[in-house]
Design a protein around this motif. Structure first.
Motif, PDB file in Angstrom:
ATOM      1  N   GLU A  58      -5.561  -0.757 -10.433  1.00  0.00           N
ATOM      2  CA  GLU A  58      -5.766  -2.124  -9.949  1.00  0.00           C
ATOM      3  C   GLU A  58      -4.473  -2.738  -9.405  1.00  0.00           C
ATOM      4  OE1 GLU A  58      -9.373  -3.890 -12.629  1.00  0.00           O
ATOM      5  OE2 GLU A  58      -7.524  -3.337 -13.698  1.00  0.00           O
ATOM      6  N   ARG A  83      -1.062  -3.184  -4.224  1.00  0.00           N
ATOM      7  CA  ARG A  83      -1.318  -4.620  -4.158  1.00  0.00           C
ATOM      8  C   ARG A  83      -0.046  -5.417  -4.452  1.00  0.00           C
ATOM      9  NH1 ARG A  83      -5.826  -2.117  -5.951  1.00  0.00           N
ATOM     10  NH2 ARG A  83      -7.765  -2.755  -4.988  1.00  0.00           N
ATOM     11  N   ARG A  99       0.823  -1.227   0.000  1.00  0.00           N
ATOM     12  CA  ARG A  99       0.000   0.000   0.000  1.00  0.00           C
ATOM     13  C   ARG A  99       0.846   1.261   0.000  1.00  0.00           C
ATOM     14  NH1 ARG A  99      -3.682  -1.767   4.972  1.00  0.00           N
ATOM     15  NH2 ARG A  99      -1.584  -2.307   5.633  1.00  0.00           N
ATOM     16  N   ILE A 134      -3.442 -11.933  -7.021  1.00  0.00           N
ATOM     17  CA  ILE A 134      -3.425 -10.598  -6.433  1.00  0.00           C
ATOM     18  C   ILE A 134      -3.727 -10.713  -4.950  1.00  0.00           C
ATOM     19  CG2 ILE A 134      -4.504  -8.314  -6.406  1.00  0.00           C
ATOM     20  CD1 ILE A 134      -5.278  -8.752  -9.318  1.00  0.00           C
ATOM     21  N   SER A 144      -5.130  -5.869   3.785  1.00  0.00           N
ATOM     22  CA  SER A 144      -6.163  -5.270   4.629  1.00  0.00           C
ATOM     23  C   SER A 144      -5.493  -4.782   5.908  1.00  0.00           C
ATOM     24  CB  SER A 144      -7.248  -6.308   4.955  1.00  0.00           C
ATOM     25  OG  SER A 144      -6.731  -7.303   5.823  1.00  0.00           O
ATOM     26  N   THR A 191      -4.618  -8.203  -1.942  1.00  0.00           N
ATOM     27  CA  THR A 191      -4.955  -6.843  -1.545  1.00  0.00           C
ATOM     28  C   THR A 191      -4.832  -6.770  -0.028  1.00  0.00           C
ATOM     29  OG1 THR A 191      -6.506  -6.672  -3.367  1.00  0.00           O
ATOM     30  CG2 THR A 191      -6.729  -5.060  -1.602  1.00  0.00           C
ATOM     31  N   GLY A 251       2.597  -0.594  -6.072  1.00  0.00           N
ATOM     32  CA  GLY A 251       2.316  -2.022  -6.181  1.00  0.00           C
ATOM     33  C   GLY A 251       3.619  -2.790  -6.199  1.00  0.00           C
TER      34      GLY A 251
END
Length: 123
Positions: A100, A104, A67, A115, A119, A117, A71
């Motif tokens: 996108e 990530r 993040r 992928i 959290s 992502t 990426g």
């Protein structure tokens, strides 16, 4: 897109992306050699660039929070030629937009990608 090409990839990978109009920063040209993973990560964080690497250490989501970067793309393309590696990367960026990819972790293999992502619970 802006790519940070890790030192474990040949310059020709970056050159191929630059020919397609992408911004390319070669970590080996800007950072002292050998540059640590943390140093490459800090460069990508500052530049908001996408790290392009073969270094599996970058798939550690605790150590390298995607993040903070544009990426992270970890290539699992060990037996491919340079031309095949470039084609695999180009297929990925034809499918995924910069938005996108941003923030990530993507693990790219021939014919597929995964992928992750991050959290808030990941950290």
């Amino acid at each position: 897109m802006k790519f940070i090409i890790d030192a474990n990839l040949p310059n020709s990978v970056g050159e191929s992306l630059a020919m397609d109009g992408h911004d390319v920063i070669y970590a080996r040209n800007l950072l002292p050699s050998p540059a640590s993973d943390n140093t490459v990560y800090k460069l990508a964080s500052r530049e908001k660039g996408i790290i392009l690497t073969r270094d599996l250490d970058f798939s550690n989501i605790i150590a390298f929070d995607a993040r903070e970067t544009g990426g992270i793309i970890v290539l699992r393309t060990f037996l491919l030629s340079i031309n095949e590696i470039c084609a695999t990367i180009k297929k990925l960026i034809a499918v995924l937009s910069e938005e996108e990819i941003a923030g990530r972790l993507i693990v790219l293999e021939p014919g597929r990608f995964r992928i992750h992502t991050p959290s808030p619970d990941d950290l």
